[in-house]
Design an enzyme around this catalytic site. Structure first.
Site, PDB file in Angstrom:
ATOM      1  N   LYS A 105     -13.473   3.572 -14.492  1.00 37.27           N
ATOM      2  CA  LYS A 105     -14.669   4.317 -14.055  1.00 37.27           C
ATOM      3  C   LYS A 105     -14.386   5.799 -14.218  1.00 37.27           C
ATOM      4  CE  LYS A 105     -18.785   3.428 -12.402  1.00 37.27           C
ATOM      5  NZ  LYS A 105     -19.619   2.244 -12.639  1.00 37.27           N
ATOM      6  N   TYR A 218     -35.061   3.583  -6.695  1.00 37.03           N
ATOM      7  CA  TYR A 218     -36.040   3.328  -7.753  1.00 37.03           C
ATOM      8  C   TYR A 218     -35.640   4.065  -9.022  1.00 37.03           C
ATOM      9  CZ  TYR A 218     -40.509   1.263  -8.973  1.00 37.03           C
ATOM     10  OH  TYR A 218     -41.488   0.453  -9.514  1.00 37.03           O
ATOM     11  N   ALA A 221     -31.860   0.685 -12.175  1.00 38.06           N
ATOM     12  CA  ALA A 221     -31.694  -0.670 -11.635  1.00 38.06           C
ATOM     13  C   ALA A 221     -32.913  -1.077 -10.790  1.00 38.06           C
ATOM     14  CB  ALA A 221     -30.413  -0.743 -10.816  1.00 38.06           C
TER      15      ALA A 221
HETATM   16  P1  NAD Z   1     -30.261   5.936 -11.007  1.00 39.42           P
HETATM   17  O1  NAD Z   1     -29.674   7.291 -10.942  1.00 39.42           O
HETATM   18  O2  NAD Z   1     -31.103   5.581 -12.170  1.00 39.42           O
HETATM   19  O3  NAD Z   1     -31.150   5.653  -9.692  1.00 39.42           O
HETATM   20  C1  NAD Z   1     -30.660   5.761  -8.402  1.00 39.42           C
HETATM   21  C2  NAD Z   1     -31.851   5.662  -7.463  1.00 39.42           C
HETATM   22  O4  NAD Z   1     -31.400   5.578  -6.122  1.00 39.42           O
HETATM   23  C3  NAD Z   1     -32.807   6.843  -7.510  1.00 39.42           C
HETATM   24  O5  NAD Z   1     -34.136   6.389  -7.408  1.00 39.42           O
HETATM   25  C4  NAD Z   1     -32.447   7.650  -6.256  1.00 39.42           C
HETATM   26  O6  NAD Z   1     -33.552   8.385  -5.754  1.00 39.42           O
HETATM   27  C5  NAD Z   1     -32.095   6.514  -5.329  1.00 39.42           C
HETATM   28  N1  NAD Z   1     -31.221   6.939  -4.232  1.00 39.42           N
HETATM   29  C6  NAD Z   1     -30.108   7.697  -4.286  1.00 39.42           C
HETATM   30  N2  NAD Z   1     -29.584   7.844  -3.050  1.00 39.42           N
HETATM   31  C7  NAD Z   1     -30.393   7.154  -2.217  1.00 39.42           C
HETATM   32  C8  NAD Z   1     -30.403   6.929  -0.835  1.00 39.42           C
HETATM   33  N3  NAD Z   1     -29.461   7.464  -0.066  1.00 39.42           N
HETATM   34  N4  NAD Z   1     -31.391   6.159  -0.307  1.00 39.42           N
HETATM   35  C9  NAD Z   1     -32.349   5.633  -1.098  1.00 39.42           C
HETATM   36  N5  NAD Z   1     -32.391   5.821  -2.419  1.00 39.42           N
HETATM   37  C10 NAD Z   1     -31.440   6.580  -2.970  1.00 39.42           C
HETATM   38  O7  NAD Z   1     -29.038   4.929 -10.832  1.00 39.42           O
HETATM   39  P2  NAD Z   1     -28.940   3.410 -11.286  1.00 39.42           P
HETATM   40  O8  NAD Z   1     -28.333   3.380 -12.626  1.00 39.42           O
HETATM   41  O9  NAD Z   1     -30.226   2.723 -11.018  1.00 39.42           O
HETATM   42  O10 NAD Z   1     -27.817   2.897 -10.263  1.00 39.42           O
HETATM   43  C11 NAD Z   1     -28.132   2.461  -8.944  1.00 39.42           C
HETATM   44  C12 NAD Z   1     -26.994   1.616  -8.428  1.00 39.42           C
HETATM   45  O11 NAD Z   1     -26.803   0.527  -9.331  1.00 39.42           O
HETATM   46  C13 NAD Z   1     -25.647   2.329  -8.342  1.00 39.42           C
HETATM   47  O12 NAD Z   1     -24.913   1.817  -7.247  1.00 39.42           O
HETATM   48  C14 NAD Z   1     -24.965   1.953  -9.643  1.00 39.42           C
HETATM   49  O13 NAD Z   1     -23.549   2.055  -9.565  1.00 39.42           O
HETATM   50  C15 NAD Z   1     -25.457   0.522  -9.766  1.00 39.42           C
HETATM   51  N6  NAD Z   1     -25.366   0.003 -11.120  1.00 39.42           N
HETATM   52  C16 NAD Z   1     -26.134   0.495 -12.128  1.00 39.42           C
HETATM   53  C17 NAD Z   1     -25.997  -0.015 -13.402  1.00 39.42           C
HETATM   54  C18 NAD Z   1     -26.864   0.444 -14.540  1.00 39.42           C
HETATM   55  O14 NAD Z   1     -26.711  -0.079 -15.664  1.00 39.42           O
HETATM   56  N7  NAD Z   1     -27.798   1.344 -14.338  1.00 39.42           N
HETATM   57  C19 NAD Z   1     -25.050  -1.016 -13.664  1.00 39.42           C
HETATM   58  C20 NAD Z   1     -24.273  -1.510 -12.606  1.00 39.42           C
HETATM   59  C21 NAD Z   1     -24.439  -0.980 -11.343  1.00 39.42           C
END
Ligand code: NAD
Length: 415
Positions: A105, A218, A221
């Site tokens: 990571k 939102y 994911a």
């Molecule tokens: P992103 O940056 O696209 O979205 C994150 C979202 O979470 C945003 O809407 C933000 O406003 C919201 N957020 C942040 N802090 C918050 C809080 N305290 N309370 C409520 N909402 C909050 O990120 P993503 O890629 O969607 O990732 C989200 C999670 O999924 C993370 O834990 C990430 O590690 C995990 N994840 C993502 C992927 C991927 O391919 N995108 C893969 C595996 C895991």
């Protein structure tokens, strides 16, 4: 949230697995810590002419099963222990999905929301300038994570290719389609998660067509989870949220319209014909499926007794603390643990690597079918282990994954 050290959580989960498996203490010692990590200072010229020095990390946790793989997160609250925990989870995730990869990571402490596109590009390139000797298509392959995206990956791939003196598409995944990306990568995390939700619904007797769903976060994911739950399952999305708060509606929300609203107003809040709901209350809604899709440590010992969902599908990494895990298990909540539920992203990332190596690209349908197969097999391997050992789904996921990593370490003569 900041008080809980995520790496300690990851170590505690591993310790529990070591106890269940009666793991050799020498092997356990090796698996408790990352194999190697790089800390870098990244000078970046800002738009006002000044130079800002950002702190960055790349952690390679374990490469017994193959080159390491894991995303790069740009976040103001990033810490080395968060990166270590996420690298450990990538190791277990790749092993659980039976990908020929180890776990890694990366992260940079920065606030992308306050940076211009030019500053972000210079930061992305400067990060690669600092870590390029440490990564590579056969060594360690980064990908997007929170607040990094396909554009970030394109800049990083380009910078690495310049240093290598040739196109090196395979150095990074999650790239845009026109520069070596894979069809189906954009929604792969949510789509993979949905395969596990579908299997969990069968196990728990939940009718997905009439199921209610609440989603925290939102972004990539969360949005795709909402969109696919509605369009593939016909489920009702009753609540969604982001950093600013959430919205609730008894009548199913339209994921696409909410995305447009968020693009215009920078948040899901104030979406017409809904009532406001806090992030805390969203987690405790009486729904069939709860999807944490934001950040870590949101389901804790404090609120776990109030969780009413039948299935908790962890698209976010580390949303549930060990204390909360015990409570949810006791209360009969079926948790699809993070490194199973959100493994669709790395699985399609792996497909992207394969396509880059072959220089031959698959159609979306083929990617989806291969993803579904991998996710379904992984879900059932975890479910079977949970029944065989009489343990919760997270412990079962650890059992399956750790056994595979240990087997590789033994075969290579490391232990
Ligand atoms: P992103 O940056 O696209 O979205 C994150 C979202 O979470 C945003 O809407 C933000 O406003 C919201 N957020 C942040 N802090 C918050 C809080 N305290 N309370 C409520 N909402 C909050 O990120 P993503 O890629 O969607 O990732 C989200 C999670 O999924 C993370 O834990 C990430 O590690 C995990 N994840 C993502 C992927 C991927 O391919 N995108 C893969 C595996 C895991």
């Amino acid at each position: 949230m900041a008080e809980i050290n995520l790496f300690k959580v990851a170590q505690k989960q591993l310790d529990e697995c070591a106890r269940i498996l009666n793991l050799d203490s020498n092997v356990h010692k090796i698996l408790r810590v990352p194999m190697r990590e790089l800390h870098v200072s990244i000078p970046v010229r800002m738009d006002d002419g000044s130079i800002e020095v950002f702190q960055g990390f790349r952690v390679q946790y374990n490469d017994a099963r193959g080159p390491t793989k894991g995303g790069i997160r740009f976040h103001p609250d990033e810490t080395i222990d968060t990166v270590r925990a996420l690298a450990a989870w990538m190791t277990w995730k790749c092993a659980l999905l039976d990908l020929p990869l180890g776990g890694a990571k990366g992260g940079v402490i920065c606030n992308p929301k306050q940076m211009s596109q030019g500053e972000l590009e210079r930061l992305s390139r400067a990060y690669v300038d600092q870590v390029w000797q440490f990564i590579g298509p056969e060594k360690d392959i980064p990908a997007p994570d929170v607040y990094t995206n396909p554009q970030t990956m394109a800049w990083m791939m380009d910078e690495y290719s310049k240093i290598a003196g040739k196109n090196q598409f395979g150095v990074i995944t999650g790239k845009p389609l026109s520069v070596g990306g894979s069809a189906g990568r954009e929604d792969s995390t949510a789509r993979g998660g949905l395969c596990t939700i579908r299997e969990a619904a069968k196990e728990c007797g939940v009718d997905l067509k009439n199921a209610t769903v609440a989603i925290q976060g939102y972004g990539n994911a969360g949005y795709y989870a909402a969109y696919l739950c509605k369009n593939l399952f016909g489920s009702e999305i009753v609540a969604v949220s982001d950093t600013k708060g959430g919205v609730f509606s008894k009548k199913s929300l339209d994921p696409e319209k909410i995305r447009e609203h968020k693009a215009k107003t920078d948040s899901v809040i104030n979406f017409p014909n809904t009532r406001p709901i806090s992030n805390e209350d969203l987690l405790e809604l009486e729904v069939d499926i709860l999807i944490p899709a934001a950040l870590e440590n949101v389901i804790t010992g404090k609120n776990a007794p109030n969780i009413k969902a039948k299935i908790v599908a962890e698209l976010a990494n580390g949303p549930t603390t060990p204390e909360a895990d015990d409570i949810l298990y006791k209360n009969g909540v079926h948790v699809i643990p993070d490194f199973l539920c959100n493994a669709g992203g790395v699985t399609v990332s792996y497909f992207e690597m394969v396509q880059n190596f072959y220089m031959y690209y698959w159609e979306e349908k083929e990617v989806y079918e291969r993803l579904d197969k991998k996710m379904t097999i992984a879900y059932h391997s975890v479910l079977d282990a949970s029944k065989e050992y009489n343990i919760n789904m997270r412990q079962a996921a650890y059992v399956v994954a750790v056994k595979r990593v240990v087997e590789a370490m033994k075969l290579r003569g490391w232990v």
